[in-house]
Scaffold this motif. Structure first.
Motif, mmCIF file in Angstrom:
data_model
loop_
_atom_site.group_PDB
_atom_site.id
_atom_site.type_symbol
_atom_site.label_atom_id
_atom_site.label_comp_id
_atom_site.label_asym_id
_atom_site.label_seq_id
_atom_site.Cartn_x
_atom_site.Cartn_y
_atom_site.Cartn_z
ATOM 1 N N SER A 1 -13.053 -43.342 -33.033
ATOM 2 C CA SER A 1 -13.536 -41.596 -31.818
ATOM 3 C C SER A 1 -13.160 -40.270 -32.718
ATOM 4 O O SER A 1 -12.057 -39.782 -33.899
ATOM 5 C CB SER A 1 -12.208 -42.336 -30.967
ATOM 6 N N ASP B 1 -18.844 -45.762 -23.287
ATOM 7 C CA ASP B 1 -18.723 -44.793 -22.479
ATOM 8 C C ASP B 1 -18.023 -44.278 -21.837
ATOM 9 O O ASP B 1 -18.857 -45.064 -20.278
ATOM 10 C CB ASP B 1 -21.095 -43.995 -22.295
ATOM 11 N N TYR C 1 -17.865 -42.423 -26.673
ATOM 12 C CA TYR C 1 -16.891 -41.507 -27.553
ATOM 13 C C TYR C 1 -16.450 -42.545 -27.945
ATOM 14 O O TYR C 1 -15.455 -41.884 -29.062
ATOM 15 C CB TYR C 1 -15.854 -41.534 -26.133
#
Length: 399
Positions: A47, A80, A88
């Motif tokens: 991430s 998401d 993300y």
């Protein structure tokens, strides 16, 4: 299994901000290091900056990952969180030997079929059984209860449940059971309370904490919320299911809780990420495990941060447990009550900045995951070590 290509179609604008024409990676290597002395098979999360650097000018929906030196592509999942079409987090399951490193190669080739999995994680709101929220993976299943179930109790109607405790569904198959059990129960009430070969629900929650329910310990009493008032499903799998539950204000402190709960493939433990909104400072925040009729065995390990209850239900061993950072623990003890379903193993914690994370889960002997109490203790010890020593992920891009 569901075709997860649909997930990628919604990501057409994914990371447009990071398109760098002169810095596009054709491939990359993700190294995952395990510092512990046992094999680890866990969900790896890429991430933030790591993810933007990995993607660079490539298309996210062309991304594939395979184990280095093989043509074995792994299952991927994008998360998401705010469901705005921009993912993300990128998830994949890594398998890393003891005291070793495993390398995974990233390539961008949309012609390579996406890997799929026979097993998965799952969660959903269940309006057909008043308003449960249920979640599961290949090892365990849980549920908790919503406002309609609460209202039915308060109005003395059938099918009511008033508790913010966490219920356990004891499964002995790696296949999904939530939809099947609810569907069969709609045809014949009580279906999932009988083991038809896949497991069943013999677990009594009542006003107890079940396994992982919360409260505030004050004046030798546990103050608890009522049922959740709203929910939000964020992700359903294949590698991780994520959802949020909101709870109405309770206690003299007017505590409002948001619980983000997630469950990874292959894990016996749900992750609870708690955000607390209060009118004045809390004395503590507490989670617990029901002791049912106080016939089980409790173990408290404050030093390592794990707490367990082992009991027999219908003559078969069930181990329940909570694991967290030991630095957050103020106290832990068995609160034994003469009132039905009011006895709990309680772990009293001090949240930082009104946020707290812990893990709660179980293993059932009939599932084949444990044979005795020592097996369950070993799983709890491993979980505590894994939390203290997360896998180390590094990414090297090749232009």
């Amino acid at each position: 299994m569901r075709n997860y290509n649909l997930i990628f179609k919604s990501l057409s604008v994914f990371f447009l901000f990071s398109i760098l024409a002169n810095a596009q990676n054709k491939s990359a290597t993700i190294s995952v290091k395990n510092n512990l002395d046992f094999l680890r098979k866990e969900i790896v999360v890429v991430s933030g900056k790591q993810l933007s650097d990995l993607i660079k000018g490539n298309k996210a929906n062309d991304l594939r990952i395979k184990k280095e030196g093989t043509q074995q592509y792994v299952v991927l999942q994008w998360i998401d969180f705010d469901q705005d079409g921009v993912a993300y987090e990128l998830l994949f399951q890594a398998e890393v030997p003891a005291k070793a490193k495993a390398n995974y190669q990233v390539v961008f080739d949309g012609n390579i079929p996406l890997a799929e999995s026979r097993i998965a994680t799952y969660s959903r709101f269940v309006p057909e059984r008043t308003d449960d929220y249920a979640w599961e993976n290949d090892k365990v299943a849980f549920r908790t209860y919503g406002p309609d179930a609460q209202k039915r109790v308060e109005e003395k109607r059938q099918e009511g449940t008033l508790t913010s405790g966490i219920d356990l569904w004891l499964k002995r198959t790696d296949k999904p059971i939530i939809n099947k059990w609810y569907a069969e129960n709609a045809k014949k009430s009580g279906y999932y309370h009988i083991d038809h070969g896949e497991g069943y629900d013999p677990y009594q929650v009542g006003p107890s904490r079940g396994t992982g329910g919360t409260g505030i310990w004050e004046d030798n009493k546990l103050l608890v919320s009522k049922n959740f008032v709203s929910y939000k499903t964020i992700a359903v799998g294949p590698l991780r299911t994520v959802f949020e539950l909101q709870y109405a204000a309770y206690s003299p402190y007017e505590v409002k809780e948001t619980k983000r709960i997630s469950l990874d493939l292959g894990s016996n433990f749900s992750k609870f990420e708690i955000s607390i909104d209060v009118q004045k400072a809390l004395p503590n925040y507490t989670t617990g495990i029901t002791l049912h009729e106080n016939k089980g065995e409790v173990k408290i390990n404050k030093k390592e941060g794990w707490f367990r209850h082992a009991e027999k239900i219908d003559g078969v061993l069930l181990g329940e447990g909570i694991v967290l950072n030991p630095k957050l623990v103020n106290d832990a003890f068995s609160n034994v009550s003469k009132e039905k379903d009011r006895s709990d193993l309680l772990v009293v914690m001090q949240p930082k900045e009104n946020k707290l994370t812990y893990y709660a889960g179980f293993a059932w002997q009939k599932s084949g995951q444990i044979s005795n109490e020592s097996d369950w203790d070993a799983l709890l010890q491993k979980k505590a070590k894994m939390l203290a020593n997360p896998l180390r992920v590094t990414i090297k891009g090749d232009k």
